[in-house]
Design a protein around this motif. Sequence first.
Motif, mmCIF file in Angstrom:
data_model
loop_
_atom_site.group_PDB
_atom_site.id
_atom_site.type_symbol
_atom_site.label_atom_id
_atom_site.label_comp_id
_atom_site.label_asym_id
_atom_site.label_seq_id
_atom_site.Cartn_x
_atom_site.Cartn_y
_atom_site.Cartn_z
ATOM 1 N N GLY A 169 0.840 -1.188 0.000
ATOM 2 C CA GLY A 169 0.000 0.000 0.000
ATOM 3 C C GLY A 169 0.875 1.238 0.000
ATOM 4 O O GLY A 169 1.985 1.222 0.538
ATOM 5 N N ILE A 170 0.388 2.297 -0.643
ATOM 6 C CA ILE A 170 1.136 3.548 -0.674
ATOM 7 C C ILE A 170 0.199 4.682 -0.264
ATOM 8 O O ILE A 170 -0.930 4.760 -0.755
ATOM 9 N N VAL A 171 0.666 5.513 0.641
ATOM 10 C CA VAL A 171 -0.078 6.732 0.954
ATOM 11 C C VAL A 171 0.608 7.864 0.211
ATOM 12 O O VAL A 171 1.791 8.116 0.437
ATOM 13 N N TYR A 172 -0.109 8.496 -0.701
ATOM 14 C CA TYR A 172 0.467 9.634 -1.415
ATOM 15 C C TYR A 172 0.098 10.891 -0.651
ATOM 16 O O TYR A 172 -1.048 11.335 -0.653
ATOM 17 N N LEU A 173 1.093 11.424 0.058
ATOM 18 C CA LEU A 173 0.844 12.535 0.978
ATOM 19 C C LEU A 173 1.298 13.848 0.352
ATOM 20 O O LEU A 173 2.440 13.960 -0.105
ATOM 21 N N ARG A 196 3.850 2.164 2.565
ATOM 22 C CA ARG A 196 4.879 3.206 2.583
ATOM 23 C C ARG A 196 4.238 4.547 2.226
ATOM 24 O O ARG A 196 3.163 4.599 1.610
ATOM 25 N N ILE A 197 4.915 5.605 2.644
ATOM 26 C CA ILE A 197 4.399 6.939 2.361
ATOM 27 C C ILE A 197 5.199 7.560 1.227
ATOM 28 O O ILE A 197 6.429 7.572 1.262
ATOM 29 N N GLN A 198 4.494 7.998 0.209
ATOM 30 C CA GLN A 198 5.141 8.696 -0.902
ATOM 31 C C GLN A 198 4.808 10.179 -0.788
ATOM 32 O O GLN A 198 3.637 10.552 -0.797
ATOM 33 N N MET A 199 5.846 10.992 -0.679
ATOM 34 C CA MET A 199 5.595 12.434 -0.600
ATOM 35 C C MET A 199 5.359 13.018 -1.986
ATOM 36 O O MET A 199 6.059 12.696 -2.941
ATOM 37 N N GLY A 200 4.372 13.892 -2.072
ATOM 38 C CA GLY A 200 4.180 14.686 -3.286
ATOM 39 C C GLY A 200 5.126 15.879 -3.230
ATOM 40 O O GLY A 200 5.931 16.013 -2.300
ATOM 41 N N ILE A 243 -0.759 8.226 -9.729
ATOM 42 C CA ILE A 243 0.008 7.024 -10.075
ATOM 43 C C ILE A 243 1.291 7.416 -10.813
ATOM 44 O O ILE A 243 2.376 6.929 -10.495
ATOM 45 N N SER A 244 1.166 8.326 -11.783
ATOM 46 C CA SER A 244 2.362 8.776 -12.510
ATOM 47 C C SER A 244 3.411 9.290 -11.533
ATOM 48 O O SER A 244 4.592 8.972 -11.639
ATOM 49 N N SER A 245 2.962 10.106 -10.594
ATOM 50 C CA SER A 245 3.883 10.702 -9.642
ATOM 51 C C SER A 245 4.546 9.626 -8.776
ATOM 52 O O SER A 245 5.750 9.670 -8.534
ATOM 53 N N CYS A 246 3.773 8.649 -8.324
ATOM 54 C CA CYS A 246 4.340 7.542 -7.538
ATOM 55 C C CYS A 246 5.370 6.766 -8.346
ATOM 56 O O CYS A 246 6.289 6.174 -7.786
#
Lengths: 239, 605
Positions: free
Chosen positions: B288-292, B331-335, B348-351
């Motif tokens: 899982g990914i949290v896009y923060l 995991r946390i993905q920072m914007g 999704i592109s950004s991740c």
Amino acid sequence: MSQTVTLTIDGAKIEGQPGQMILGAAQEAGIYIPRLCHKDGLTPHGSCRVCTVMVNGRPMSACTTPITEGMVVENDTEQISSLRRDLIDMLFVEGNHFCMFCERSGNCELQALAYRFGITAPKYPYMFPDRDVDATHPDIMIDRHRCILCGRCVRSSQEVDGKNVFQFVGRGEEKRVAVNAEAALADTNVDVTDAAIEACPVGAIIKKRVGYVVPIGKRLYDHKPIGSEIEADGAVTAK
Amino acid sequence: MSEALVTAVKDICQAHECDRTRMMDVVQAVNDKYGYVSSEAMDLIAEQLSTHRVEVESVVSFYAFLSSKPKGKVVIRLCNDVIDRLQGADRVGQAFVEELGINFGETTPDGQLTLETTPCIGQSDQAPAVAINDVIIPNVSSDKAREIVRELRQHMDPARLVKQHGDGNNAHPLVGSMVHNNIRKRGDLLFTPINRGEAVRKALAMSPVEVIRAVKTARLRGRGGAGFPAGMKWEFTRGAPGDRKFVLCNADEGEPGTFKDRVLLTELPDRVFAGITIAGYAIGAEEGIVYLRSEYRYLIAFLESVLEQRRKDGLLGRNILGKEGFNFDIRIQMGAGAYICGEETALISSCEGLRGDPKNRPPFPAQKGYLDCPSVVNNVETLCCVTKILELGPASFNEFGSDRSSGTKLLSISGDCKQPGVYEMPLGVTLREVLEQCGGADAAAVQVGGASGQMVGPKDYDRKICFDDLATGGALMVFGPDRNILKVAHAFMEFFVEESCGYCTPCRVGNRLLMDRLEKIMAGLAEPADLDYLKELGQTVKTCSRCGLGQTSPNPILTTLENFRPVYEAMVKEETQGFQATFDLAQAVAEAEKIAGRTSVHAHA
């Protein structure tokens, strides 16, 4: 797979192959769906939106939408033509397009589409953006005033030439085509024979020293409108 | 090229296994360390990640919080959202300009401080707000702004600007923020105490298909704004072929005026993470990914600690709660500052380490999402609802809300009302009831659904907030009788022009054309035909745009034109005798006169 998919475009029944996009299936059937960012053989981009059609009543880009059984597509209607005229207008006013001085005049897909849609002057006000020219390369020039951000050079360089000479940078109104170098095109591994150079539908990427080899009056769209090559012959091969 | 830079970039890239898809993390780490991503750094990153330099430039140039030019050690970003402006952000901005001696977009000559504006940072209920590096300072006044600058000049440490902590977990040692939750109304659903592990345990006692059925029975629809049935999305993803699947949690809360996800992440992160875990179990995912969003980076240490605790408690990791074969981690993905990344395919592109361009659909994320694998993208609040559905059972969840819209909805209320903040209301509540509760009953207009939503007036106050009527991601911006509706619409258009990714023609060009024509109207230079122009152009942009941004961005103009037409009509002049009343001949020939060195008799008649 040998099965076919049947759909209708403006009431005409056509057949296509599974996985084919609307634009390609239509083209094989001799129906022209106007387009700018699409080029046969390249990954569909779906950015210019000129190929917008109504699919079962909903607007979709024909270059990126796969055909499905029983799909009802509207292409040549007054509503869609009006939308396409608006989009073509936008591309004109967004850049600095001076057809009368442009070497691509007559071979330009944007200009040819404007003629096909009966546009003599855009209805939107010109934006006159401040853009730049990169003439550093001995054989090739980039004039960003005429770039319509279709990405055909980007994809051709990647997918056909196996290079990565061009890419988009910036966002929104700042978006532009950059080259894979700190400074300019001369510092890249681009070659004048690259497919990316031929891929430009307008006068944004032009070859040096061959201007007007084909005189005005004998150019691609001087006598027949763009798309007529597809409409003239239902058997035109498409990718 | 300095050796130190080479080593630093190499270390950063290697910390991410030189994985091209982790480009966002790499460029952010470089940007954090040096304040920008230099040309040399781009070359080094490209080499390390086995890609091309222009690909790195492409990513860096896309995101507002990344820069290819040097910036100050401390970047002051003043929120210029419409609500912040109504509450004095312009005055605060002026104070910053005066105290720093620079304009917006500039850096002080000593290279220490940079001043910028930024769109909504998710603090509209405590506006005006400013982000200083990762530190949020809400409720800033002009005096406070001057104080901030003076203090920064002394210690250059944004963390020391935090004087008093906000309520709840804002005071947690790992958050330590001045932000307030402002939870004004707790419903009996989401804002309830949590029994950690309960929902996941109940889910694991069921089969994945039964979990999906429960979510479908609860008729849960997406809370981000689009309202797509969550169970159906999960079913598609579960059924899509592929060994590797993903759950993405959309915490890129970028819609101006929205801040409820910030409060959920601050107060109920366990409920969010439980929802992600349950989704993973249901669709057959292990990751899982949290896009923060970058504006919420002050929460990341806290959120990481909650994840770590869940790993310790067996709620994440291998064989979760003893369930053999169910492995899942988050995991946390920072914007990095891009509104468009709240659009699920752009997210999704950004991740994937790309520009935040939306993708062509079909294929949909359920078939081909993150790394081309089947993926579910759900909003933070939707995932909290999932956890509650498992806690209570779908039937109890259905008791909340109206016939076809079950559950509650968190509303982010800001603007001209006495009590801005977060309200948990049952779906189906009327706008009037909401306005009465928040002390905004005398509102002249309400923007429902943020910038991309619709502006409604008093005649619509009896309409219901639910999926079949006033559907919204939850932002309600309240405007009192003294507010200029055209200015508000203009602020929204400015936002969209700024935030359009520029991929497709209608959104890139059309929004600018709309804004320019609105400016003509506001300047009193328009004719009735200009109103038709706005309507037609807005329709073209909506119809032809490639993603939700352009499909909704004309709404501020189109809905104000529809619901507040007299405001526009008061600004236009009728044609007289075939002449354009607004055409200023003297001005049109002024430049020519200057060149010619003489004046036109006719133009000045």
